[in-house]
Design an enzyme around this catalytic site. Structure first.
Site, PDB file in Angstrom:
ATOM      1  N   ASN A  16      -5.156  -8.898  -8.210  1.00  0.00           N
ATOM      2  CA  ASN A  16      -5.188  -9.841  -7.045  1.00  0.00           C
ATOM      3  C   ASN A  16      -6.802 -10.452  -6.876  1.00  0.00           C
ATOM      4  O   ASN A  16      -6.789 -11.549  -6.185  1.00  0.00           O
ATOM      5  CB  ASN A  16      -5.134  -8.808  -5.773  1.00  0.00           C
ATOM      6  CG  ASN A  16      -5.996  -7.717  -5.909  1.00  0.00           C
ATOM      7  OD1 ASN A  16      -5.846  -6.713  -6.831  1.00  0.00           O
ATOM      8  ND2 ASN A  16      -6.815  -7.269  -5.031  1.00  0.00           N
ATOM      9  N   THR A  57       0.834  -1.293   0.002  1.00  0.00           N
ATOM     10  CA  THR A  57      -0.202  -0.099   0.170  1.00  0.00           C
ATOM     11  C   THR A  57       0.857   1.099  -0.067  1.00  0.00           C
ATOM     12  O   THR A  57       0.532   2.370  -0.999  1.00  0.00           O
ATOM     13  CB  THR A  57      -1.007   0.036   1.164  1.00  0.00           C
ATOM     14  OG1 THR A  57      -1.717  -1.134   1.184  1.00  0.00           O
ATOM     15  CG2 THR A  57      -1.827   1.335   1.285  1.00  0.00           C
ATOM     16  N   THR A 104      13.167   5.118  11.129  1.00  0.00           N
ATOM     17  CA  THR A 104      14.120   3.998  11.502  1.00  0.00           C
ATOM     18  C   THR A 104      13.494   2.627  10.725  1.00  0.00           C
ATOM     19  O   THR A 104      12.304   2.254  10.999  1.00  0.00           O
ATOM     20  CB  THR A 104      14.259   3.764  13.107  1.00  0.00           C
ATOM     21  OG1 THR A 104      14.634   5.047  13.698  1.00  0.00           O
ATOM     22  CG2 THR A 104      15.162   2.558  13.430  1.00  0.00           C
ATOM     23  N   HIS A 162       4.676 -10.103   2.377  1.00  0.00           N
ATOM     24  CA  HIS A 162       3.685 -11.037   3.015  1.00  0.00           C
ATOM     25  C   HIS A 162       2.889 -11.837   2.119  1.00  0.00           C
ATOM     26  O   HIS A 162       2.262 -12.628   2.565  1.00  0.00           O
ATOM     27  CB  HIS A 162       2.802 -10.444   4.226  1.00  0.00           C
ATOM     28  CG  HIS A 162       1.783  -9.642   3.608  1.00  0.00           C
ATOM     29  ND1 HIS A 162       0.339  -9.938   3.470  1.00  0.00           N
ATOM     30  CD2 HIS A 162       1.385  -8.315   3.117  1.00  0.00           C
ATOM     31  CE1 HIS A 162      -0.397  -8.968   2.980  1.00  0.00           C
ATOM     32  NE2 HIS A 162       0.197  -7.926   2.926  1.00  0.00           N
ATOM     33  N   GLN A 210       1.085  -8.949  -6.283  1.00  0.00           N
ATOM     34  CA  GLN A 210       0.804 -10.505  -6.407  1.00  0.00           C
ATOM     35  C   GLN A 210       1.561 -11.053  -7.466  1.00  0.00           C
ATOM     36  O   GLN A 210       1.461 -12.380  -7.522  1.00  0.00           O
ATOM     37  CB  GLN A 210      -0.771 -10.505  -7.186  1.00  0.00           C
ATOM     38  CG  GLN A 210      -1.846  -9.744  -6.166  1.00  0.00           C
ATOM     39  CD  GLN A 210      -2.055 -10.763  -4.943  1.00  0.00           C
ATOM     40  OE1 GLN A 210      -1.682 -11.934  -4.837  1.00  0.00           O
ATOM     41  NE2 GLN A 210      -2.573 -10.371  -3.992  1.00  0.00           N
ATOM     42  N   SER A 235       5.467  -6.708  -1.997  1.00  0.00           N
ATOM     43  CA  SER A 235       5.034  -6.578  -0.566  1.00  0.00           C
ATOM     44  C   SER A 235       5.684  -8.017  -0.271  1.00  0.00           C
ATOM     45  O   SER A 235       5.141  -9.188  -0.675  1.00  0.00           O
ATOM     46  CB  SER A 235       3.558  -6.669  -0.208  1.00  0.00           C
ATOM     47  OG  SER A 235       3.322  -6.835   0.811  1.00  0.00           O
ATOM     48  N   CYS A 269      -9.457  -6.670   1.228  1.00  0.00           N
ATOM     49  CA  CYS A 269      -9.993  -5.235   1.358  1.00  0.00           C
ATOM     50  C   CYS A 269     -11.383  -5.361   1.366  1.00  0.00           C
ATOM     51  O   CYS A 269     -12.132  -4.454   1.955  1.00  0.00           O
ATOM     52  CB  CYS A 269      -9.119  -4.134   0.637  1.00  0.00           C
ATOM     53  SG  CYS A 269      -7.429  -4.786   0.238  1.00  0.00           S
TER      54      CYS A 269
HETATM   55  N1  PLP Z   1      -1.427  -4.335  -4.383  1.00  0.00           N
HETATM   56  C1  PLP Z   1      -2.098  -5.398  -4.440  1.00  0.00           C
HETATM   57  C2  PLP Z   1      -2.238  -5.933  -5.837  1.00  0.00           C
HETATM   58  C3  PLP Z   1      -2.318  -6.391  -3.502  1.00  0.00           C
HETATM   59  O1  PLP Z   1      -2.927  -7.534  -3.572  1.00  0.00           O
HETATM   60  C4  PLP Z   1      -2.342  -5.708  -2.205  1.00  0.00           C
HETATM   61  C5  PLP Z   1      -2.638  -6.800  -0.811  1.00  0.00           C
HETATM   62  O2  PLP Z   1      -3.684  -7.429  -0.960  1.00  0.00           O
HETATM   63  C6  PLP Z   1      -1.367  -4.554  -1.948  1.00  0.00           C
HETATM   64  C7  PLP Z   1      -1.201  -3.882  -2.998  1.00  0.00           C
HETATM   65  C8  PLP Z   1      -1.390  -3.883  -0.524  1.00  0.00           C
HETATM   66  O3  PLP Z   1      -0.097  -4.602   0.005  1.00  0.00           O
HETATM   67  P1  PLP Z   1       0.032  -4.585   1.486  1.00  0.00           P
HETATM   68  O4  PLP Z   1      -0.898  -5.312   2.126  1.00  0.00           O
HETATM   69  O5  PLP Z   1       1.463  -4.966   1.686  1.00  0.00           O
HETATM   70  O6  PLP Z   1      -0.215  -3.051   1.928  1.00  0.00           O
END
Ligand code: PLP
Length: 388
Positions: free
Chosen positions: A151, A72, A237, A201, A179, A199, A325
């Protein structure tokens, strides 16, 4: 009964080796990377090692990687950073109508500040036509932002073609590859992108850490103002354990990606085939082949996605209706609506995303349970009765 997790697009479990690599940075190696003493330099060294690993995965240079708090922030940074740094050149941005909310909401924010945004349409598979990008360019366009892989439906966009168009027009090009990175090969030079969001995770790393690739020479304003961390582009930091974990996750992804991509693609295609054969009035959402190896997104007529997810959960199967989301809101998916699905069809969507620990046996269990759930829901459905 053992729980079956099929929501790897929402997040992935942290790989045990990633956790192992992170742990010392919470305890013995706790230094602040800005300190010039031993502890600081130890932490700084670990960050730079991770930066090289992340850069190597996408064929970038290490100085082109800026760590952020996640995908994000990387999206916000790219959109707002380029827009604000290039306001003197123009106030027009091109994006698509199926982007993640991190991009769409950043665009809306910029719209309120006087920017004009073109939201490109997609076809029935969720694909953007590069020609539409070309036609949307004006002499005021400062940025094009199109996601690498969606996603919700897993469709992989023609980024290389769009990259060529952006380069010819001399316009910055950002892609949200959250993704895609770690699941399919991503090379910033082949794609022709200037900015790319990642990202950790989503690739068996920890939550709360990501990165923005920024091609050398790209003009953008800093996202956070304060100290001099991250080449003065992102003060605060550094999240040292998170960065180390991201680096380890990326290292593992590089080793395992080829085989894993093949295994997941086979699993995905068999799953799609069996599901569509065994349950009538279902359709695949997204492109049949230009899609992420781990994504199965279907719509079932006369049933609601939420009801299917809740009923699956009662059977210890974790799936989703679309993006994490929007799964807590009752709005139908903006992605499915943009692909031309009706509100009813969009409400009946179900997403399974597989990963490293998904087995054929788990998919067989879903195929055992899901037809029963859908039949039960349809028997009670006012939607079906109104179609009779
Ligand atoms: N962009 C896409 C395509 C995603 O699938 C996601 C997470 O679901 C994000 C951005 C946001 O990533 P983060 O959860 O690391 O903020």
């Amino acid at each position: 009964m053992k729980r079956i997790y099929l929501d790897y697009a929402a997040t992935t479990p942290t790989h045990p080796e990633v956790l192992k690599a992170m742990l010392p940075y919470f305890t013995d190696a706790f230094g602040n990377p800005s300190s010039i003493h031993f502890y600081g330099q130890e932490a700084k060294g670990a960050i730079e090692e991770a930066r090289v690993k992340v850069a190597n995965l996408i064929n970038a240079r290490d100085e082109e990687i800026i760590f952020t708090s996640g995908g994000t922030e990387a999206d916000n940074f790219a959109l707002k950073g380029v827009a604000l740094a290039n306001e003197n050149k123009g106030n027009h941005i091109i994006t698509s109508s199926i982007e993640h909310h991190a991009v769409i909401e950043s665009c809306k924010f910029l719209e309120r500040g006087g920017f004009s945004i073109t939201y490109l349409p997609v076809d029935e598979y969720g694909l953007i036509d590069p020609d539409d990008v070309r036609k949307a360019i004006t002499d005021k366009t400062v940025l094009i932002s199109v996601m690498h892989a969606n996603n919700e439906v897993g469709t992989i966009e023609p980024i290389t073609e769009i990259g060529k168009i952006a380069r010819e027009a001399g316009i910055y090009f950002h892609t949200d590859a959250v993704q895609a990175v770690g699941r399919i090969p991503v090379d910033v030079n082949e794609l022709g992108v200037d900015l790319l969001s990642m990202s950790a995770h989503k690739l068996y790393g920890p939550k709360g850490i990501g990165a923005l690739y920024i091609r050398k020479g790209t003009k953008l304003v800093a996202f956070m103002h304060g100290g001099e961390q991250e080449r003065r582009r992102r003060a605060s930091t550094e999240n040292v354990p998170g960065i180390v974990g991201f680096g380890k996750a990326v290292e593992l992804a590089r080793q395992e990606m080829g085989e894993e991509e093949k295994r997941l693609t086979n699993l995905r295609d068999q799953f799609i085939k069996d599901l569509l054969e065994q349950i009538d009035h279902t359709r695949l959402n997204g492109h049949p082949t230009m899609r992420l190896p781990n994504n199965v997104n279907v719509s079932a007529d006369y049933v609601e996605g939420e009801s299917m997810v809740l009923n699956l959960d009662l059977e210890s199967i974790c799936a989703s209706t679309g993006s994490a989301c929007s799964s807590s809101s009752l709005e139908p998916s903006h992605v499915l609506l943009a692909m031309g699905l009706s509100h009813e069809q969009a409400h009946g969507s179900l997403r399974f995303t597989q990963g490293k620990w998904t087995t054929e046996e788990e998919i067989r269990r879903v195929l055992e349970v899901l037809p029963r759930i859908i039949a039960k829901l349809r028997a009670m459905s006012p939607l079906l009765k109104s179609h009779r």
